[in-house]
Design a protein around this motif. Structure first.
Motif, PDB file in Angstrom:
ATOM      1  N   MET A   1       0.821  -1.215   0.000  1.00 24.75           N
ATOM      2  CA  MET A   1       0.000   0.000   0.000  1.00 24.75           C
ATOM      3  C   MET A   1       0.853   1.262   0.000  1.00 24.75           C
ATOM      4  SD  MET A   1      -3.244  -0.977   2.365  1.00 24.75           S
ATOM      5  CE  MET A   1      -4.032   0.569   1.999  1.00 24.75           C
ATOM      6  N   SER A   2       2.166   1.108   0.105  1.00 27.32           N
ATOM      7  CA  SER A   2       3.100   2.250   0.063  1.00 27.32           C
ATOM      8  C   SER A   2       2.689   3.364   1.027  1.00 27.32           C
ATOM      9  CB  SER A   2       3.205   2.798  -1.364  1.00 27.32           C
ATOM     10  OG  SER A   2       3.632   1.808  -2.259  1.00 27.32           O
ATOM     11  N   PHE A   3       2.389   2.990   2.249  1.00 28.32           N
ATOM     12  CA  PHE A   3       1.943   3.921   3.287  1.00 28.32           C
ATOM     13  C   PHE A   3       3.122   4.762   3.763  1.00 28.32           C
ATOM     14  CE2 PHE A   3       1.301   5.114   7.674  1.00 28.32           C
ATOM     15  CZ  PHE A   3      -0.033   5.481   7.743  1.00 28.32           C
ATOM     16  N   ILE A   4       2.984   6.085   3.679  1.00 33.60           N
ATOM     17  CA  ILE A   4       4.042   6.992   4.137  1.00 33.60           C
ATOM     18  C   ILE A   4       3.408   8.150   4.901  1.00 33.60           C
ATOM     19  CG2 ILE A   4       5.902   8.560   3.435  1.00 33.60           C
ATOM     20  CD1 ILE A   4       6.182   6.837   0.883  1.00 33.60           C
ATOM     21  N   ILE A   5       3.864   8.357   6.129  1.00 36.69           N
ATOM     22  CA  ILE A   5       3.411   9.522   6.897  1.00 36.69           C
ATOM     23  C   ILE A   5       4.087  10.751   6.310  1.00 36.69           C
ATOM     24  CG2 ILE A   5       3.461  10.694   9.138  1.00 36.69           C
ATOM     25  CD1 ILE A   5       3.203   7.957  10.461  1.00 36.69           C
ATOM     26  N   GLN A   6       3.284  11.738   5.926  1.00 40.61           N
ATOM     27  CA  GLN A   6       3.799  12.971   5.335  1.00 40.61           C
ATOM     28  C   GLN A   6       4.011  14.058   6.376  1.00 40.61           C
ATOM     29  OE1 GLN A   6       4.677  13.277   2.060  1.00 40.61           O
ATOM     30  NE2 GLN A   6       4.189  11.112   1.880  1.00 40.61           N
ATOM     31  N   ASP A   7       3.101  14.138   7.334  1.00 48.40           N
ATOM     32  CA  ASP A   7       3.204  15.174   8.350  1.00 48.40           C
ATOM     33  C   ASP A   7       2.634  14.648   9.662  1.00 48.40           C
ATOM     34  OD1 ASP A   7       3.801  17.733   9.410  1.00 48.40           O
ATOM     35  OD2 ASP A   7       1.732  18.366   9.113  1.00 48.40           O
ATOM     36  N   PHE A   8       3.441  14.803  10.707  1.00 51.11           N
ATOM     37  CA  PHE A   8       3.083  14.308  12.026  1.00 51.11           C
ATOM     38  C   PHE A   8       4.030  15.002  12.988  1.00 51.11           C
ATOM     39  CE2 PHE A   8       4.932  10.702  14.669  1.00 51.11           C
ATOM     40  CZ  PHE A   8       4.058  10.836  15.725  1.00 51.11           C
ATOM     41  N   ASP A   9       3.518  15.512  14.075  1.00 46.63           N
ATOM     42  CA  ASP A   9       4.334  16.328  14.975  1.00 46.63           C
ATOM     43  C   ASP A   9       5.283  15.524  15.864  1.00 46.63           C
ATOM     44  OD1 ASP A   9       2.620  15.290  16.913  1.00 46.63           O
ATOM     45  OD2 ASP A   9       1.570  17.182  17.246  1.00 46.63           O
ATOM     46  N   GLY A  10       5.281  14.195  15.738  1.00 46.33           N
ATOM     47  CA  GLY A  10       6.211  13.360  16.487  1.00 46.33           C
ATOM     48  C   GLY A  10       5.829  13.124  17.936  1.00 46.33           C
ATOM     49  N   LYS A  11       4.698  13.673  18.350  1.00 52.96           N
ATOM     50  CA  LYS A  11       4.281  13.540  19.746  1.00 52.96           C
ATOM     51  C   LYS A  11       3.405  12.311  19.936  1.00 52.96           C
ATOM     52  CE  LYS A  11       4.528  18.458  20.554  1.00 52.96           C
ATOM     53  NZ  LYS A  11       3.812  19.680  20.847  1.00 52.96           N
ATOM     54  N   ARG A  12       3.314  11.875  21.189  1.00 55.72           N
ATOM     55  CA  ARG A  12       2.393  10.809  21.554  1.00 55.72           C
ATOM     56  C   ARG A  12       0.984  11.300  21.227  1.00 55.72           C
ATOM     57  NH1 ARG A  12       3.357   5.967  21.776  1.00 55.72           N
ATOM     58  NH2 ARG A  12       5.313   6.395  22.774  1.00 55.72           N
ATOM     59  N   MET A  13       0.095  10.408  20.937  1.00 55.48           N
ATOM     60  CA  MET A  13      -1.263  10.748  20.535  1.00 55.48           C
ATOM     61  C   MET A  13      -1.969  11.663  21.525  1.00 55.48           C
ATOM     62  SD  MET A  13      -3.553   7.712  19.081  1.00 55.48           S
ATOM     63  CE  MET A  13      -2.619   7.112  17.708  1.00 55.48           C
ATOM     64  N   TYR A  14      -2.718  12.627  21.002  1.00 55.27           N
ATOM     65  CA  TYR A  14      -3.497  13.551  21.829  1.00 55.27           C
ATOM     66  C   TYR A  14      -4.695  14.038  21.024  1.00 55.27           C
ATOM     67  CZ  TYR A  14      -1.024  17.092  19.096  1.00 55.27           C
ATOM     68  OH  TYR A  14      -0.511  17.836  18.062  1.00 55.27           O
ATOM     69  N   PRO A  15      -5.785  14.437  21.677  1.00 57.72           N
ATOM     70  CA  PRO A  15      -6.952  14.949  20.960  1.00 57.72           C
ATOM     71  C   PRO A  15      -6.579  16.195  20.159  1.00 57.72           C
ATOM     72  CG  PRO A  15      -7.537  14.431  23.229  1.00 57.72           C
ATOM     73  CD  PRO A  15      -6.029  14.343  23.128  1.00 57.72           C
ATOM     74  N   GLY A  16      -6.998  16.213  18.913  1.00 58.99           N
ATOM     75  CA  GLY A  16      -6.702  17.336  18.030  1.00 58.99           C
ATOM     76  C   GLY A  16      -5.481  17.108  17.156  1.00 58.99           C
ATOM     77  N   GLN A  17      -4.747  16.029  17.393  1.00 55.46           N
ATOM     78  CA  GLN A  17      -3.565  15.747  16.582  1.00 55.46           C
ATOM     79  C   GLN A  17      -3.975  15.423  15.147  1.00 55.46           C
ATOM     80  OE1 GLN A  17      -1.310  12.161  17.599  1.00 55.46           O
ATOM     81  NE2 GLN A  17       0.578  13.303  17.269  1.00 55.46           N
ATOM     82  N   ILE A  18      -3.269  16.012  14.196  1.00 56.41           N
ATOM     83  CA  ILE A  18      -3.516  15.786  12.777  1.00 56.41           C
ATOM     84  C   ILE A  18      -2.359  14.962  12.213  1.00 56.41           C
ATOM     85  CG2 ILE A  18      -3.789  16.895  10.517  1.00 56.41           C
ATOM     86  CD1 ILE A  18      -6.107  17.532  12.393  1.00 56.41           C
ATOM     87  N   ILE A  19      -2.706  13.943  11.438  1.00 59.70           N
ATOM     88  CA  ILE A  19      -1.710  13.096  10.791  1.00 59.70           C
ATOM     89  C   ILE A  19      -2.060  13.047   9.310  1.00 59.70           C
ATOM     90  CG2 ILE A  19      -0.618  10.821  10.723  1.00 59.70           C
ATOM     91  CD1 ILE A  19      -1.923  10.428  13.585  1.00 59.70           C
ATOM     92  N   THR A  20      -1.079  13.357   8.461  1.00 55.66           N
ATOM     93  CA  THR A  20      -1.307  13.269   7.019  1.00 55.66           C
ATOM     94  C   THR A  20      -0.385  12.199   6.449  1.00 55.66           C
ATOM     95  OG1 THR A  20       0.300  14.981   6.443  1.00 55.66           O
ATOM     96  CG2 THR A  20      -1.936  15.712   6.883  1.00 55.66           C
ATOM     97  N   TYR A  21      -0.905  11.447   5.500  1.00 52.74           N
ATOM     98  CA  TYR A  21      -0.113  10.412   4.881  1.00 52.74           C
ATOM     99  C   TYR A  21      -0.593  10.156   3.463  1.00 52.74           C
ATOM    100  CZ  TYR A  21      -3.771   8.025   7.613  1.00 52.74           C
ATOM    101  OH  TYR A  21      -4.947   7.676   8.229  1.00 52.74           O
ATOM    102  N   THR A  22       0.240   9.459   2.727  1.00 49.22           N
ATOM    103  CA  THR A  22      -0.136   9.008   1.394  1.00 49.22           C
ATOM    104  C   THR A  22      -0.086   7.491   1.394  1.00 49.22           C
ATOM    105  OG1 THR A  22       2.140   9.149   0.593  1.00 49.22           O
ATOM    106  CG2 THR A  22       0.715  11.071   0.207  1.00 49.22           C
ATOM    107  N   LEU A  23      -0.882   6.924   0.517  1.00 54.55           N
ATOM    108  CA  LEU A  23      -0.889   5.484   0.340  1.00 54.55           C
ATOM    109  C   LEU A  23      -1.436   5.159  -1.039  1.00 54.55           C
ATOM    110  CD1 LEU A  23      -3.883   3.903   2.186  1.00 54.55           C
ATOM    111  CD2 LEU A  23      -3.395   6.313   2.423  1.00 54.55           C
ATOM    112  N   LYS A  24      -1.252   3.923  -1.434  1.00 52.86           N
ATOM    113  CA  LYS A  24      -1.721   3.437  -2.737  1.00 52.86           C
ATOM    114  C   LYS A  24      -2.609   2.222  -2.488  1.00 52.86           C
ATOM    115  CE  LYS A  24       2.431   5.029  -5.082  1.00 52.86           C
ATOM    116  NZ  LYS A  24       3.639   4.632  -5.827  1.00 52.86           N
ATOM    117  N   PRO A  25      -3.883   2.460  -2.156  1.00 53.76           N
ATOM    118  CA  PRO A  25      -4.750   1.337  -1.781  1.00 53.76           C
ATOM    119  C   PRO A  25      -5.213   0.468  -2.948  1.00 53.76           C
ATOM    120  CG  PRO A  25      -5.971   3.383  -1.726  1.00 53.76           C
ATOM    121  CD  PRO A  25      -4.544   3.733  -2.017  1.00 53.76           C
TER     122      PRO A  25
END
Length: 154
Positions: free
Chosen positions: A37-61
């Motif tokens: 699926m070529s899953f790659i995290i594009q943007d993530f603040d590197g922090k442990r999970m918290y409410p409001g955290q945004i994670i962007t990634y690309t994939l080839k489903p």
């Protein structure tokens, strides 16, 4: 809008703390996603999970077509559960609840996903022909990977 549901349960031979440490780290998503699926995290603040955290990634489903997906962690209760929802991506709705419950022999992990597809009747047809099987394959891969990581320890 037709709403679909997937629910999986898996028992993990580890402590709630070790289980939570692994699954509450977005960087481990790539580990439990099929390589094709070529899953790659594009943007993530590197922090442990918290409410409001945004994670962007690309994939080839499907068919090697690259898509972008943006999720938000909406709820977190340490060592218990977290919820993510799609803000942008291939689904009309994606709401994924992850529950972790200590047991005598480790942790019971339950995933509940509610999802809907765009395009009305065409979306329902695509779910029947492709999407539901693809999701079963992804969750099957995840189950096997978790077995390998946690349950094959002697």
């Amino acid at each position: 809008m037709k709403l679909y549901k997937i629910e999986t349960v898996q028992h993990i031979n580890t402590t709630i703390e070790e289980c939570w440490d692994f699954f509450s780290s977005p960087k481990n998503l790539q580990t439990i996603t099929p390589e094709n699926m070529s899953f790659i995290i594009q943007d993530f603040d590197g922090k442990r999970m918290y409410p409001g955290q945004i994670i962007t990634y690309t994939l080839k489903p499907l068919l090697g077509i690259k898509i972008s997906w943006v999720t938000e962690i909406t709820h977190v209760k340490d060592n218990s559960y977290f919820i993510d929802s799609q803000l942008f991506g291939p689904y009309k709705l994606w709401h994924h609840k992850h529950f972790f419950e200590p047991t005598e022999n480790g942790v019971k992990m339950t995933d509940i996903v509610h999802y809907a597809l765009p395009f009305g009747y065409l979306g329902r047809l695509m779910n029947r022909l492709i999407v539901q099987d693809k999701l079963k394959t992804i969750f099957g891969y995840r189950r096997n990977k978790v077995e390998e990581l946690f349950n094959s320890k002697v």
